[in-house]
Motif scaffolding. Structure first.
Motif, mmCIF file in Angstrom:
data_model
loop_
_atom_site.group_PDB
_atom_site.id
_atom_site.type_symbol
_atom_site.label_atom_id
_atom_site.label_comp_id
_atom_site.label_asym_id
_atom_site.label_seq_id
_atom_site.Cartn_x
_atom_site.Cartn_y
_atom_site.Cartn_z
ATOM 1 N N THR A 41 -1.712 5.745 6.088
ATOM 2 C CA THR A 41 -2.176 4.444 5.600
ATOM 3 C C THR A 41 -2.933 3.709 6.700
ATOM 4 O OG1 THR A 41 -0.334 4.320 4.034
ATOM 5 C CG2 THR A 41 -1.455 2.259 4.569
ATOM 6 N N ARG A 75 2.116 1.591 -3.509
ATOM 7 C CA ARG A 75 1.045 2.045 -4.401
ATOM 8 C C ARG A 75 0.810 3.540 -4.290
ATOM 9 N NH1 ARG A 75 -5.365 0.994 -4.691
ATOM 10 N NH2 ARG A 75 -5.300 1.630 -2.516
ATOM 11 N N ARG A 76 1.025 4.092 -3.075
ATOM 12 C CA ARG A 76 0.798 5.518 -2.833
ATOM 13 C C ARG A 76 2.002 6.385 -3.191
ATOM 14 N NH1 ARG A 76 -2.997 6.180 2.236
ATOM 15 N NH2 ARG A 76 -4.329 4.369 1.954
ATOM 16 N N SER A 83 -5.837 -3.873 -0.156
ATOM 17 C CA SER A 83 -5.911 -2.420 0.045
ATOM 18 C C SER A 83 -7.071 -2.014 0.956
ATOM 19 C CB SER A 83 -6.098 -1.747 -1.310
ATOM 20 O OG SER A 83 -7.408 -2.042 -1.812
ATOM 21 N N GLU A 126 0.838 -1.202 0.000
ATOM 22 C CA GLU A 126 0.000 0.000 0.000
ATOM 23 C C GLU A 126 0.872 1.251 0.000
ATOM 24 O OE1 GLU A 126 -3.519 2.147 -0.278
ATOM 25 O OE2 GLU A 126 -3.081 0.025 -0.643
#
Length: 293
Positions: free
Chosen positions: A40, A15-16, A281, A12
């Motif tokens: 997150t 991904r960010r 996610s 995650e």
């Protein structure tokens, strides 16, 4: 009511666009972008997680190096615990923080476990996390030897212990087995013997989890909770240390809706705790919370 866990922190963060590279993996953000870790956590809470897990999985020598581990491991673990606690306070919700106690010598590698060195690696993590966590989550356990060692390392700590085992998903078996080759039934007996509050299965493909839940439920007969948090990876080779060497591909079919279907089957078989591991996610967790709570 089903307890909803969070999803995978490392993927995650990647991904960010947070600082993320091998070998440091998710540990890199603890020093370079702690706000990304906290945010997150917050997004998993907003999605409906009842429990969030400290970002301490990669605080081991394999990821951060021997020298840095010796000098900074306890501080990094404390940072991970504090960021999770901050997220809970900012959310204003009644969410628990569990302290992630990871494989000390590499994921999926029961052959590398060295009990003579475990104490010097385990204790900085326990000491750093301890002020911030409500209970302990020993994750991605590949063998019952590892499980027993973590129980020993925690000593007289009376907070609940959740033991989460990773399954061999590289080939078919007549019954579900750990990556050590030990059966889930044997692992369930050990989890009960060690006084665990829950036995879980994580960081394996969704398809192998149902048989593991069924086997554990048959042995445990409700004596402790059962949980699952699968990953979204393509199968990992059993010939190399692939789980520790790079970013695995994410499967296209592990959509939130498909993951909910798997999770529903786990719950029907006796799982009372459900979340996600690598590649799962806040969107996945939100759908679980909406449908399973």
């Amino acid at each position: 009511m089903t307890i909803i866990l969070d999803g995978g922190m490392g993927r995650e963060l990647h991904r960010r666009g947070a600082p993320f590279r091998q070998p440091e993996w998710s540990a890199l953000a603890l020093t370079e972008a702690p706000e990304a870790v906290r945010d997150t956590h917050l997004d998993f809470i907003r999605a409906g997680a009842d429990v969030i897990t400290s970002n301490s999985y990669a605080v081991v020598p394999f990821h951060i190096g021997e020298s840095r581990f010796q000098n900074e491991a306890e501080d990094l673990a404390a940072t991970a615990g504090n960021l999770a606690r901050e997220a809970v306070e900012l959310s204003g919700k009644s969410v628990q923080v569990t302290g992630s106690l990871p494989p000390l010598f590499g994921s999926y590698r029961p052959d590398l476990f060295d009990e003579t060195k475990a104490d010097e690696l385990a204790q900085p993590l326990i000491c750093g996390l301890s002020p911030f966590v409500d209970f302990w989550l020993v994750e991605t356990v590949s063998s019952t030897v590892e499980a027993r060692n973590w129980r020993k390392q925690l000593g007289g700590d009376n907070r609940p212990l959740w033991l989460s085992f990773t399954l061999d998903d590289t080939q078919s078996h007549d019954e579900p087995v750990l990556r050590s080759g030990e059966s889930v039934r044997v692992a369930a007996q050990v989890a009960r013997e060690l006084g665990a509050a829950a036995m879980l299965f994580n960081c394996s493909q969704p398809e192998v989890m149902l048989a593991a839940v069924q086997a554990a439920a048959d042995v445990l007969s409700g004596s402790l909770k059962i949980g699952v948090y699968a990953n979204a990876f393509e199968p990992v080779s059993d010939e190399m240390n692939d789980a520790n060497d790079g970013l695995d591909e994410i499967r296209k079919d592990t959509t939130p809706q498909n993951y909910l279907a798997w999770a529903t089957a786990w719950c029907d078989a006796g799982a009372e705790i459900v979340g996600g591991c690598c590649g799962i996610s806040p969107e996945h967790i939100g759908l679980l919370a909406e449908n399973l709570k």
